[in-house]
Write a protein that holds these residues in place. Structure first.
Motif, short mmCIF file in Angstrom:
data_model
loop_
_atom_site.label_atom_id
_atom_site.label_comp_id
_atom_site.label_asym_id
_atom_site.label_seq_id
_atom_site.Cartn_x
_atom_site.Cartn_y
_atom_site.Cartn_z
N CYS A 18 0.81 -1.11 0.01
CA CYS A 18 -0.12 0.07 -0.22
C CYS A 18 0.82 1.44 -0.05
CB CYS A 18 -0.98 0.22 1.24
SG CYS A 18 -1.83 1.56 1.27
N HIS A 20 -0.14 4.24 0.65
CA HIS A 20 -0.96 5.11 1.16
C HIS A 20 -0.77 5.16 2.85
CE1 HIS A 20 -2.57 4.90 -2.75
NE2 HIS A 20 -2.57 6.27 -2.71
N HIS A 75 -15.14 7.68 -1.42
CA HIS A 75 -13.77 7.51 -1.92
C HIS A 75 -13.93 7.80 -3.50
CE1 HIS A 75 -10.40 5.62 -3.99
NE2 HIS A 75 -11.25 4.97 -4.75
N GLU A 76 -14.79 7.20 -4.35
CA GLU A 76 -15.24 7.57 -5.48
C GLU A 76 -15.11 9.04 -6.01
OE1 GLU A 76 -18.37 4.85 -6.30
OE2 GLU A 76 -16.97 3.34 -6.73
N GLY A 79 -11.44 10.56 -4.11
CA GLY A 79 -10.22 9.91 -4.34
C GLY A 79 -9.48 9.59 -3.14
N PRO A 81 -7.97 7.58 -0.19
CA PRO A 81 -7.62 6.36 -0.37
C PRO A 81 -8.08 5.29 0.82
CG PRO A 81 -5.82 7.53 -0.04
CD PRO A 81 -6.66 8.58 -0.13
N CYS A 95 -7.26 0.23 1.93
CA CYS A 95 -7.02 0.88 0.80
C CYS A 95 -7.74 0.64 -0.37
CB CYS A 95 -5.50 0.72 0.75
SG CYS A 95 -5.07 2.14 -0.48
N TYR A 96 -8.49 1.59 -0.96
CA TYR A 96 -9.37 1.53 -2.03
C TYR A 96 -8.46 1.30 -3.27
CZ TYR A 96 -13.76 2.60 0.24
OH TYR A 96 -14.86 2.46 1.38
N VAL A 97 -7.38 2.03 -3.37
CA VAL A 97 -6.50 2.48 -4.30
C VAL A 97 -5.97 1.24 -4.79
CG1 VAL A 97 -4.69 3.58 -5.30
CG2 VAL A 97 -6.57 4.94 -4.17
N ASP A 98 -5.12 0.81 -3.61
CA ASP A 98 -4.34 -0.60 -3.72
C ASP A 98 -4.95 -1.85 -3.49
OD1 ASP A 98 -1.88 0.91 -4.44
OD2 ASP A 98 -1.81 1.55 -2.27
N GLU A 99 -6.17 -1.62 -2.89
CA GLU A 99 -7.12 -3.04 -2.70
C GLU A 99 -6.32 -3.97 -1.80
OE1 GLU A 99 -8.27 -4.28 -6.52
OE2 GLU A 99 -9.92 -2.99 -6.43
#
Length: 116
Positions: A18, A20, A75-76, A79, A81, A95-99
């Motif tokens: 991640c 973030h 989040h959408e 942005g 994260p 973490c939404y970005v890195d899942e």
């Protein structure tokens, strides 16, 4: 303040990291509410699933298991994260970005460290 690290396998078999986890502000933002405002606005207060706290701004939203999925919608739209669970007894973040799932650094919650 909680520092976050990836679960040992990142919550994924491929062990993603991640980017973030070290970006959470100090101090961690305080929750802006104690319920999901999106659900409350639709007359569903108290019927949400788990609540999630945005670690960028303090927005509180319901989980994806709720009809509104307002944490993901936040989040959408922004942005931002990272979210963490604000449910009693839960100490994890996503973490939404890195899942990937995150845990408190050292594998212990902040409450457990304070009691030492």
């Amino acid at each position: 303040m909680t520092k976050w690290e990836e679960w040992p396998d990142g919550g994924r078999p491929e062990g993603r990291g991640c980017a973030h986890a070290d970006t959470v502000p100090f101090p961690e933002p305080a929750p802006l509410s104690d319920a999901c405002p999106g659900c409350a606005a639709r007359g569903r207060e108290g019927t949400t699933g788990g609540l999630r706290l945005c670690l960028t701004c303090g927005h509180v939203g319901c989980s994806d298991s709720s009809p509104g999925a307002h944490a993901t919608a936040h989040h959408e739209a922004t942005g931002h994260p990272l979210v963490r669970s604000v449910e009693p007894g839960e100490s994890w973040a996503w973490c939404y970005v890195d899942e990937v799932f995150l845990r408190p650094r050292g594998g212990r919650s902040a409450a457990a460290r304070r009691s030492e």
